[in-house]
Design an enzyme around this catalytic site. Structure first.
Site, PDB file in Angstrom:
ATOM      1  N   LYS A  89       0.860  -1.182   0.000  1.00 44.78           N
ATOM      2  CA  LYS A  89       0.000   0.000   0.000  1.00 44.78           C
ATOM      3  C   LYS A  89       0.886   1.218   0.000  1.00 44.78           C
ATOM      4  CE  LYS A  89      -4.012   2.053   0.539  1.00 44.78           C
ATOM      5  NZ  LYS A  89      -3.760   2.714  -0.763  1.00 44.78           N
ATOM      6  N   GLN A 110       7.361   3.903   3.660  1.00 43.90           N
ATOM      7  CA  GLN A 110       5.943   3.527   3.727  1.00 43.90           C
ATOM      8  C   GLN A 110       5.738   2.248   4.547  1.00 43.90           C
ATOM      9  OE1 GLN A 110       3.734   5.528   1.489  1.00 43.90           O
ATOM     10  NE2 GLN A 110       2.186   4.784   2.889  1.00 43.90           N
ATOM     11  N   LYS A 113       5.701   3.341   8.126  1.00 39.55           N
ATOM     12  CA  LYS A 113       4.544   4.213   8.351  1.00 39.55           C
ATOM     13  C   LYS A 113       3.272   3.377   8.469  1.00 39.55           C
ATOM     14  CE  LYS A 113       4.398   7.615   5.537  1.00 39.55           C
ATOM     15  NZ  LYS A 113       4.209   8.562   4.439  1.00 39.55           N
ATOM     16  N   LYS A 125       5.285   1.773  -3.279  1.00 42.66           N
ATOM     17  CA  LYS A 125       5.194   3.131  -3.827  1.00 42.66           C
ATOM     18  C   LYS A 125       5.415   3.051  -5.326  1.00 42.66           C
ATOM     19  CE  LYS A 125       4.651   7.456  -2.507  1.00 42.66           C
ATOM     20  NZ  LYS A 125       3.866   8.021  -1.404  1.00 42.66           N
ATOM     21  N   GLY A 164      -2.893   8.238  -4.166  1.00 44.32           N
ATOM     22  CA  GLY A 164      -2.282   9.435  -4.740  1.00 44.32           C
ATOM     23  C   GLY A 164      -1.026   9.846  -3.992  1.00 44.32           C
ATOM     24  N   ASP A 165      -0.325  10.806  -4.541  1.00 42.01           N
ATOM     25  CA  ASP A 165       0.829  11.456  -3.904  1.00 42.01           C
ATOM     26  C   ASP A 165       1.040  12.734  -4.719  1.00 42.01           C
ATOM     27  OD1 ASP A 165       3.146  10.968  -1.852  1.00 42.01           O
ATOM     28  OD2 ASP A 165       4.213  11.580  -3.647  1.00 42.01           O
ATOM     29  N   THR A 208      -4.440  13.512   5.349  1.00 48.68           N
ATOM     30  CA  THR A 208      -3.010  13.644   5.676  1.00 48.68           C
ATOM     31  C   THR A 208      -2.765  14.940   6.454  1.00 48.68           C
ATOM     32  OG1 THR A 208      -2.510  12.422   3.663  1.00 48.68           O
ATOM     33  CG2 THR A 208      -0.669  13.543   4.734  1.00 48.68           C
ATOM     34  N   ASN A 239      -2.236  19.244  -1.523  1.00 45.35           N
ATOM     35  CA  ASN A 239      -3.241  18.577  -0.699  1.00 45.35           C
ATOM     36  C   ASN A 239      -2.873  18.600   0.790  1.00 45.35           C
ATOM     37  OD1 ASN A 239      -3.752  15.680   0.648  1.00 45.35           O
ATOM     38  ND2 ASN A 239      -5.544  16.299  -0.516  1.00 45.35           N
ATOM     39  N   SER A 377      -6.772   5.714   3.928  1.00 39.19           N
ATOM     40  CA  SER A 377      -6.846   4.796   2.784  1.00 39.19           C
ATOM     41  C   SER A 377      -7.179   3.393   3.282  1.00 39.19           C
ATOM     42  CB  SER A 377      -5.513   4.755   2.038  1.00 39.19           C
ATOM     43  OG  SER A 377      -5.379   5.849   1.176  1.00 39.19           O
TER      44      SER A 377
HETATM   45  P1  NDP Z   1       0.612  17.921  -4.158  1.00 37.44           P
HETATM   46  O1  NDP Z   1       1.015  17.551  -5.525  1.00 37.44           O
HETATM   47  O2  NDP Z   1      -0.827  18.123  -3.852  1.00 37.44           O
HETATM   48  O3  NDP Z   1       1.396  19.245  -3.687  1.00 37.44           O
HETATM   49  C1  NDP Z   1       2.781  19.288  -3.622  1.00 37.44           C
HETATM   50  C2  NDP Z   1       3.192  20.700  -3.274  1.00 37.44           C
HETATM   51  O4  NDP Z   1       4.588  20.721  -3.048  1.00 37.44           O
HETATM   52  C3  NDP Z   1       2.914  21.689  -4.389  1.00 37.44           C
HETATM   53  O5  NDP Z   1       2.610  22.934  -3.838  1.00 37.44           O
HETATM   54  C4  NDP Z   1       4.250  21.727  -5.117  1.00 37.44           C
HETATM   55  O6  NDP Z   1       4.474  22.925  -5.821  1.00 37.44           O
HETATM   56  C5  NDP Z   1       5.211  21.626  -3.971  1.00 37.44           C
HETATM   57  N1  NDP Z   1       6.486  21.063  -4.446  1.00 37.44           N
HETATM   58  C6  NDP Z   1       6.694  19.926  -5.153  1.00 37.44           C
HETATM   59  N2  NDP Z   1       7.989  19.760  -5.439  1.00 37.44           N
HETATM   60  C7  NDP Z   1       8.621  20.832  -4.902  1.00 37.44           C
HETATM   61  C8  NDP Z   1       9.964  21.246  -4.862  1.00 37.44           C
HETATM   62  N3  NDP Z   1      10.941  20.522  -5.430  1.00 37.44           N
HETATM   63  N4  NDP Z   1      10.243  22.390  -4.172  1.00 37.44           N
HETATM   64  C9  NDP Z   1       9.260  23.116  -3.588  1.00 37.44           C
HETATM   65  N5  NDP Z   1       7.960  22.780  -3.624  1.00 37.44           N
HETATM   66  C10 NDP Z   1       7.649  21.651  -4.261  1.00 37.44           C
HETATM   67  O7  NDP Z   1       1.237  16.795  -3.193  1.00 37.44           O
HETATM   68  P2  NDP Z   1       0.797  16.383  -1.742  1.00 37.44           P
HETATM   69  O8  NDP Z   1       0.377  17.562  -0.963  1.00 37.44           O
HETATM   70  O9  NDP Z   1      -0.093  15.212  -1.866  1.00 37.44           O
HETATM   71  O10 NDP Z   1       2.179  15.812  -1.178  1.00 37.44           O
HETATM   72  C11 NDP Z   1       3.135  16.656  -0.503  1.00 37.44           C
HETATM   73  C12 NDP Z   1       4.074  15.784   0.302  1.00 37.44           C
HETATM   74  O11 NDP Z   1       3.311  15.015   1.254  1.00 37.44           O
HETATM   75  C13 NDP Z   1       4.884  14.758  -0.477  1.00 37.44           C
HETATM   76  O12 NDP Z   1       6.137  14.580   0.145  1.00 37.44           O
HETATM   77  C14 NDP Z   1       4.068  13.484  -0.322  1.00 37.44           C
HETATM   78  O13 NDP Z   1       4.850  12.328  -0.497  1.00 37.44           O
HETATM   79  C15 NDP Z   1       3.609  13.630   1.111  1.00 37.44           C
HETATM   80  N6  NDP Z   1       2.449  12.846   1.469  1.00 37.44           N
HETATM   81  C16 NDP Z   1       1.264  12.994   0.813  1.00 37.44           C
HETATM   82  C17 NDP Z   1       0.166  12.232   1.198  1.00 37.44           C
HETATM   83  C18 NDP Z   1      -1.174  12.436   0.588  1.00 37.44           C
HETATM   84  O14 NDP Z   1      -2.137  11.838   1.099  1.00 37.44           O
HETATM   85  N7  NDP Z   1      -1.326  13.236  -0.452  1.00 37.44           N
HETATM   86  C19 NDP Z   1       0.277  11.212   2.252  1.00 37.44           C
HETATM   87  C20 NDP Z   1       1.552  11.206   2.940  1.00 37.44           C
HETATM   88  C21 NDP Z   1       2.591  11.981   2.531  1.00 37.44           C
HETATM   89  P3  NDP Z   1       4.197  23.009  -7.408  1.00 37.44           P
HETATM   90  O15 NDP Z   1       2.723  23.257  -7.518  1.00 37.44           O
HETATM   91  O16 NDP Z   1       5.039  24.145  -7.847  1.00 37.44           O
HETATM   92  O17 NDP Z   1       4.623  21.702  -7.992  1.00 37.44           O
END
Ligand code: NDP
Length: 445
Positions: A89, A110, A113, A125, A164-165, A208, A239, A377
């Protein structure tokens, strides 16, 4: 050479081109010395050699046709890391930076976690170097369909359940689910983060970010404090960032920052979340737009300053890996930051984490702090299996309880192993023990 040092030497040699994976594995292995050095059974059973090696890693071609009629080819990945305690997962990430090192680091993390959630889920992943940014809905759909045309043969509700991620939200999950269903001719819970009308769980979208706030809240309760009146700096604008902001604001804190990969917003009076949601969720636009609307907010381009330069009580990195470095940690501490909660996966570099710990900052590592997404999830999988739908309040209450339990289990493990307040050690040990026991019970497989 100790057993742990030997394992680190092996991965540094075998996986030399995978810096993110080595970083994640080392961080966990360092915490495990205290257990592994005490009992030779781990070395005798090759437990760590097995733990660092994924059960399976699949790399595949994803061809698709763009709107101009030209064929594009991306690379797809699914790493099925560890199934000792349940089906694989873990999310799918669509971002140009995706490679085998990043997917392995995420799959490895993961595994621990998912163990911490208390739910029966193994670790995995996947993703692709495809960039959904700037693509039309039709292009994203064609890409997702092609991606699933290969991935479907490796996944299933009892085998591997992706979610998603970064770059994969409700739209992408919808396109992938449609294609899976068409190929296998079954409506089943093979992906999570699905739409509410077709098998999704209420509160999964918020989970999250909300979970991150719930775990910090449990800690604050323990020390007789709360969010009211606190200043919170958040990075990211996706997100996790948005729903962490929503929950913490509802508990009385002021959120003063958010960012994207181009730059950051500082709004001292407190961010307006409706504006932020319009920009980032509805219009999929750049965060700089926020300062055009709120004239008292300041936008700083990434080349000119860091999101961590501002004063705050609590910092929540919610963007991506290695986005909070040692100089950022020093700045945050000197500006009065007392709590750091990782919404993203491995956003804090290892030396920055050590610095926070040495300064008595309450530091919540991602594998505990952002586990609310995968936990919900898991709740979506339960609802799908039982063909039931729980209310938002029911799911949210279960999520809250899971996050509180995670806090207490990492807090207890840190104390038990002589490092009270070190939640990095606590999370690694608590996550590891359950997976290790299951692997031992199941023999050498
Ligand atoms: P999203 O795609 O919704 O958002 C990611 C955000 O991070 C965007 O604002 C993006 O900006 C920014 N970002 C991405 N790459 C970079 C970078 N190199 N430098 C600066 N900003 C960056 O992703 P999520 O919110 O889902 O995920 C964010 C983090 O949380 C990740 O590490 C993910 O693995 C982790 N996570 C997410 C979960 C989930 O349920 N969604 C669960 C557990 C962990 P831009 O729009 O410019 O790309």
């Amino acid at each position: 050479m100790s057993y742990i040092d030997n394992i680190i030497a092996i991965i540094e040699k075998k996986d030399a081109g995978q810096p993110e994976f080595i970083q994640a594995a080392k961080e966990v292995l360092e915490s495990l010395r205290i257990i592994v050095d005490q009992d030779s059974i781990y070395e005798k059973s090759g437990l760590l050699e097995r733990l660092v090696e994924p059960e399976r890693a699949i790399i595949f071609r994803v061809p698709w046709v763009d709107d101009a009629g030209k064929v594009q080819v991306n690379r797809g990945f699914r790493v099925q890391y560890n199934s000792a305690i349940g089906p694989y997962k873990g999310g799918l990430r669509f971002h140009p930076s995706v490679n085998i090192s990043i997917i392995k680091f995420l799959g490895f993390e993961q595994t621990f976690k998912n163990s911490l959630t208390g739910l029966p889920m193994g670790g995995g992943k996947g993703g692709s170097d495809f960039d959904p940014k700037g693509k039309s809905d039709n292009e994203v759909m064609r890409f997702c369909q092609s991606f699933m045309t290969e991935l479907y043969r490796h996944i299933g509700p009892d085998t591997d359940v992706p979610a998603g991620d970064i770059g994969v939200g409700g739209r992408e999950i919808g396109f992938m689910y449609g294609q899976y269903k068409k190929i296998v001719n079954r409506f089943e819970g093979v992906l999570t983060g699905k739409g509410i009308g077709w098998g999704g769980s209420l509160a999964r979208t918020e989970a999250t970010g909300y979970g991150l706030i719930y775990i910090v809240e449990e800690y604050l309760k323990k020390i007789g404090d709360g969010f009211k009146g606190k200043t919170v700096a958040i990075s990211g604008g996706g997100n996790v960032a948005i729903f962490a902001a929503q929950k913490v604001m509802s508990l009385g804190a002021t959120v003063v920052s958010m960012s994207d990969s181009n730059g950051s917003i500082y709004h001292k009076a407190g961010l307006n979340l409706d504006t932020m949601k319009d920009i980032k969720i509805i219009n999929r636009d750049r965060i700089s737009k926020y300062a055009d609307i709120h004239k008292d907010a300041v936008y700083t381009d990434v080349s000119k300053g860091r999101v961590w330069d501002i004063p705050c009580d609590i910092a929540l990195p919610c963007a991506t890996q290695n986005e909070l470095l040692i100089d950022d940690a020093k700045k945050l501490v000197s500006n009065g930051c007392k709590i750091v909660g990782e919404g993203a996966n491995m956003p804090t570099a290892m030396d920055a984490t050590e610095y926070f710990l040495s300064k008595g900052v309450a530091f919540f590592p991602g594998k505990a702090a952002n586990a609310g997404g995968v936990a919900t999830s898991g709740l979506e999988m339960s609802q799908n299996s039982a063909r039931l739908s729980w209310s938002f309040e029911e799911v949210d209450a279960k999520l809250n309880k899971i996050m509180a339990n995670i806090f207490h289990s990492i807090d207890s493990a840190a104390k038990e192993y002589g490092k009270p307040g070190n939640f990095v050690l606590g999370a690694n040990i608590a996550g590891f023990k359950k997976v290790a026991k299951a692997m031992m019970d199941q023999g050498v497989v």
